[in-house]
Design a protein around this motif. Structure first.
Motif, mmCIF file in Angstrom:
data_model
loop_
_atom_site.group_PDB
_atom_site.id
_atom_site.type_symbol
_atom_site.label_atom_id
_atom_site.label_comp_id
_atom_site.label_asym_id
_atom_site.label_seq_id
_atom_site.Cartn_x
_atom_site.Cartn_y
_atom_site.Cartn_z
ATOM 1 N N GLY A 75 56.355 30.055 38.832
ATOM 2 C CA GLY A 75 54.623 30.002 38.104
ATOM 3 C C GLY A 75 54.422 31.871 39.163
ATOM 4 N N GLY A 76 55.141 31.390 40.505
ATOM 5 C CA GLY A 76 54.662 32.529 41.100
ATOM 6 C C GLY A 76 54.996 33.483 40.915
ATOM 7 N N LEU A 77 56.485 33.870 40.214
ATOM 8 C CA LEU A 77 56.876 35.329 39.853
ATOM 9 C C LEU A 77 56.308 35.592 38.771
ATOM 10 C CD1 LEU A 77 61.180 34.460 40.953
ATOM 11 C CD2 LEU A 77 59.471 36.454 41.698
ATOM 12 N N GLY A 78 56.059 34.826 38.177
ATOM 13 C CA GLY A 78 55.601 34.648 36.543
ATOM 14 C C GLY A 78 54.336 36.203 37.334
ATOM 15 N N LEU A 79 53.690 34.638 38.203
ATOM 16 C CA LEU A 79 51.869 35.825 38.332
ATOM 17 C C LEU A 79 52.068 37.220 39.275
ATOM 18 C CD1 LEU A 79 49.973 32.923 40.530
ATOM 19 C CD2 LEU A 79 48.834 34.168 37.770
ATOM 20 N N ALA A 80 53.142 37.385 40.465
ATOM 21 C CA ALA A 80 53.321 37.980 40.566
ATOM 22 C C ALA A 80 54.124 39.737 39.810
ATOM 23 C CB ALA A 80 55.018 38.545 41.538
#
Length: 169
Positions: A75-80
């Motif tokens: 989720g974090g990498l997708g947002l970044a």
């Protein structure tokens, strides 16, 4: 009154702001996920995280550690990256809902301020879209962000978080 042929307002400030927000929130939560999955950054890894989850009442601590670690990391990498942004935001928001329920008794200045900030930021990005400087712009199906995609994904994330909480003792 503006002319129908007036140029659109410049997007640079908007896109730059979204990029900064995506990177800060996304990389912060991805680092937390990597603590759970791999033990990086002084994290407990899957075994330590599983023990922690079992100690606070989640069944099947190992499975919950994997779910939380994957949700936070991807989720974090997708947002970044601005990749599948509504779903990435929903994964982060769902995780933060669980954190908030778990830590609610500690109060705002006792530990819930960070999950509130990360969850609200992830929700804002899911609703607003990732901006022009995002991997989503290269995917035809999601190239044009729609508010409904973000809202629907956030409802989905909240429902899944609620289901997970039903299993917590």
């Amino acid at each position: 009154m503006s002319s129908p042929h007036a140029p659109a307002a410049p997007r640079l400030p908007y896109d730059a702001g979204l990029l900064v927000m995506r990177l800060a929130i996304g990389l912060t939560i991805a680092a937390h996920g990597s603590q759970k999955l791999f033990g990086w950054f002084d994290g407990g890894g899957l075994d330590g995280t599983a023990q922690f989850f079992e100690s606070i009442g989640y069944p099947s601590g190992k499975a919950m550690a994997v779910v939380a670690g994957l949700s936070e990391t991807f989720g974090g990498l997708g947002l970044a990256l601005g990749l599948l942004t509504p779903l990435a935001g929903a994964a982060v928001v769902g995780t933060m809902i669980n954190v908030l329920v778990q830590d609610w008794d500690h109060g705002f200045f006792g530990g819930i301020e960070l999950p509130v900030l990360i969850g609200a930021g992830a929700a804002a990005i899911a609703l607003a879209g990732p901006g022009q400087w995002a991997a989503d712009r290269a995917i035809p199906v999601v190239r044009e962000h729609r508010f409904a995609y973000g809202a629907g994904a956030l409802v989905f994330g909240a429902v899944v978080a609620g289901i997970v909480l039903l299993f917590k003792s």
